[in-house]
Design a protein around this motif. Structure first.
Motif, PDB file in Angstrom:
ATOM      1  N   ARG A 102       0.827  -1.211   0.000  1.00  0.00           N
ATOM      2  CA  ARG A 102       0.000   0.000   0.000  1.00  0.00           C
ATOM      3  C   ARG A 102       0.861   1.261   0.000  1.00  0.00           C
ATOM      4  O   ARG A 102       0.559   2.230  -0.708  1.00  0.00           O
ATOM      5  CB  ARG A 102      -0.937  -0.012   1.210  1.00  0.00           C
ATOM      6  CG  ARG A 102      -2.100  -0.974   1.094  1.00  0.00           C
ATOM      7  CD  ARG A 102      -3.159  -0.698   2.153  1.00  0.00           C
ATOM      8  NE  ARG A 102      -2.659  -0.980   3.485  1.00  0.00           N
ATOM      9  CZ  ARG A 102      -2.779  -2.159   4.094  1.00  0.00           C
ATOM     10  NH1 ARG A 102      -3.364  -3.175   3.470  1.00  0.00           N
ATOM     11  NH2 ARG A 102      -2.321  -2.330   5.321  1.00  0.00           N
ATOM     12  N   VAL A 106       1.073   4.032  -3.269  1.00  0.00           N
ATOM     13  CA  VAL A 106       0.868   5.479  -3.162  1.00  0.00           C
ATOM     14  C   VAL A 106       2.083   6.226  -3.692  1.00  0.00           C
ATOM     15  O   VAL A 106       1.953   7.214  -4.432  1.00  0.00           O
ATOM     16  CB  VAL A 106       0.571   5.874  -1.700  1.00  0.00           C
ATOM     17  CG1 VAL A 106       0.590   7.390  -1.541  1.00  0.00           C
ATOM     18  CG2 VAL A 106      -0.779   5.328  -1.274  1.00  0.00           C
ATOM     19  N   ILE A 194      -2.900  11.912  -5.376  1.00  0.00           N
ATOM     20  CA  ILE A 194      -3.437  11.116  -4.279  1.00  0.00           C
ATOM     21  C   ILE A 194      -4.374  12.008  -3.467  1.00  0.00           C
ATOM     22  O   ILE A 194      -4.346  13.228  -3.602  1.00  0.00           O
ATOM     23  CB  ILE A 194      -2.331  10.552  -3.363  1.00  0.00           C
ATOM     24  CG1 ILE A 194      -1.483  11.686  -2.760  1.00  0.00           C
ATOM     25  CG2 ILE A 194      -1.464   9.564  -4.119  1.00  0.00           C
ATOM     26  CD1 ILE A 194      -0.445  11.201  -1.757  1.00  0.00           C
ATOM     27  N   GLU A 198      -5.175   8.965   1.637  1.00  0.00           N
ATOM     28  CA  GLU A 198      -4.063   8.115   1.200  1.00  0.00           C
ATOM     29  C   GLU A 198      -2.740   8.618   1.757  1.00  0.00           C
ATOM     30  O   GLU A 198      -1.894   7.825   2.208  1.00  0.00           O
ATOM     31  CB  GLU A 198      -3.999   8.091  -0.330  1.00  0.00           C
ATOM     32  CG  GLU A 198      -5.057   7.275  -1.013  1.00  0.00           C
ATOM     33  CD  GLU A 198      -4.929   7.328  -2.516  1.00  0.00           C
ATOM     34  OE1 GLU A 198      -4.784   6.263  -3.146  1.00  0.00           O
ATOM     35  OE2 GLU A 198      -4.969   8.439  -3.082  1.00  0.00           O
ATOM     36  N   GLU A 201      -2.583   7.957   5.675  1.00  0.00           N
ATOM     37  CA  GLU A 201      -2.418   6.540   5.989  1.00  0.00           C
ATOM     38  C   GLU A 201      -1.037   6.028   5.581  1.00  0.00           C
ATOM     39  O   GLU A 201      -0.475   5.142   6.238  1.00  0.00           O
ATOM     40  CB  GLU A 201      -3.511   5.716   5.302  1.00  0.00           C
ATOM     41  CG  GLU A 201      -4.879   5.859   5.934  1.00  0.00           C
ATOM     42  CD  GLU A 201      -4.888   5.417   7.400  1.00  0.00           C
ATOM     43  OE1 GLU A 201      -4.196   4.438   7.737  1.00  0.00           O
ATOM     44  OE2 GLU A 201      -5.584   6.065   8.197  1.00  0.00           O
ATOM     45  N   THR A 202      -0.482   6.577   4.504  1.00  0.00           N
ATOM     46  CA  THR A 202       0.852   6.158   4.067  1.00  0.00           C
ATOM     47  C   THR A 202       1.910   6.589   5.070  1.00  0.00           C
ATOM     48  O   THR A 202       2.792   5.802   5.451  1.00  0.00           O
ATOM     49  CB  THR A 202       1.172   6.755   2.686  1.00  0.00           C
ATOM     50  OG1 THR A 202       0.223   6.242   1.730  1.00  0.00           O
ATOM     51  CG2 THR A 202       2.577   6.367   2.233  1.00  0.00           C
TER      52      THR A 202
END
Length: 250
Positions: A102, A106, A194, A198, A201-202
């Motif tokens: 994930r 991204v 993005i 995103e 969370e990254t």
């Protein structure tokens, strides 16, 4: 006064801002700060206007870190995160593999340098094809081969070196480069590559799963879970996300 900690490398700006530089802008709203930054960034290396950067130590002979420098710093810290932070106790469980994928997905969309985006996509494919769970040597070989295939980015931490006067390859530059990566992610929202969720969370996943400093990890997660620095609203808008990263950095 505000501390400036990010440069919009997506627009190839070379605003020459040092991490510890201080800019006097008076009492301004967020929107007017953005406008002020855009107006002054169009001047790039013009140091004569009334809003010129005032260096805290007045060492005007120090070289400015460029946008390209910061991209290289970010890549170097990304590599070190992958090389040293991914495998724990020689294992890579399914949850960590999913988190890694994930994060890389991204970055494959958001990193400003196209060649890096392509190479991250290639790395994702290799991770899907191989089982690294019990083979740390195979993982190290894959990561080093990936890094060595991107020669233009394989240059240490030039921005951090200019700002701290440390060696360009000093691992102490790692955290500075990692924050450059996080700021790049926050600015990717402006180019619509993005969304805020995103990006948040990254960043959280990198710190939670792959950051080597346990004390730093715990501190970050406590702050995040307590909504410190606007963490709970960071996913709601571009502005909130950018401000959250800057507040956490400072």
């Amino acid at each position: 006064k505000i501390n400036i900690g990010a440069i919009n490398c997506h627009e190839s700006l070379n605003f020459g801002i040092l991490k510890k530089s201080v800019v006097s802008i008076g009492g301004k709203s967020f929107d007017s700060i953005v406008s002020w930054t855009e107006e002054n960034s169009s001047n790039k290396n013009d140091m004569t206007n009334e809003n010129a950067i005032m260096l805290e130590n007045q060492n005007l002979s120090k070289s400015f870190a460029t946008c390209e420098d910061r991209l290289i710093d970010a890549f170097s810290s990304l590599y070190l995160t992958l090389a040293d932070g991914v495998l724990v106790s020689n294992s890579l469980g399914h949850e960590r593999v999913d988190s890694l994928k994930r994060v890389l997905l991204v970055l494959a969309k958001s990193f400003p340098e196209e060649s890096i985006r392509v190479s991250i996509g290639d790395l994702i494919q290799k991770i899907a094809e191989k089982n690294f769970s019990q083979n740390i040597m195979s993982w190290n070989d894959t990561i080093n081969e990936w890094k060595n295939g991107i020669s233009k980015m394989n240059q240490g931490w030039p921005a951090a070196s200019k700002e701290t006067l440390r060696s360009i390859n000093d691992p102490k530059n790692y955290t500075s480069g990692l924050w450059s990566l996080f700021h790049i992610l926050s600015l990717s929202i402006s180019s619509n590559t993005i969304n805020p969720s995103e990006a948040v969370e990254t960043i959280k996943s990198v710190v939670d799963n792959f950051f080597g400093c346990e004390q730093c990890r715990i501190h970050f997660l406590i702050a995040f879970n307590n909504c410190d620095a606007g963490a709970c609203s960071a996913k709601n808008s571009k502005e909130s996300m950018v401000l959250w990263v800057c507040r956490m950095h400072n």
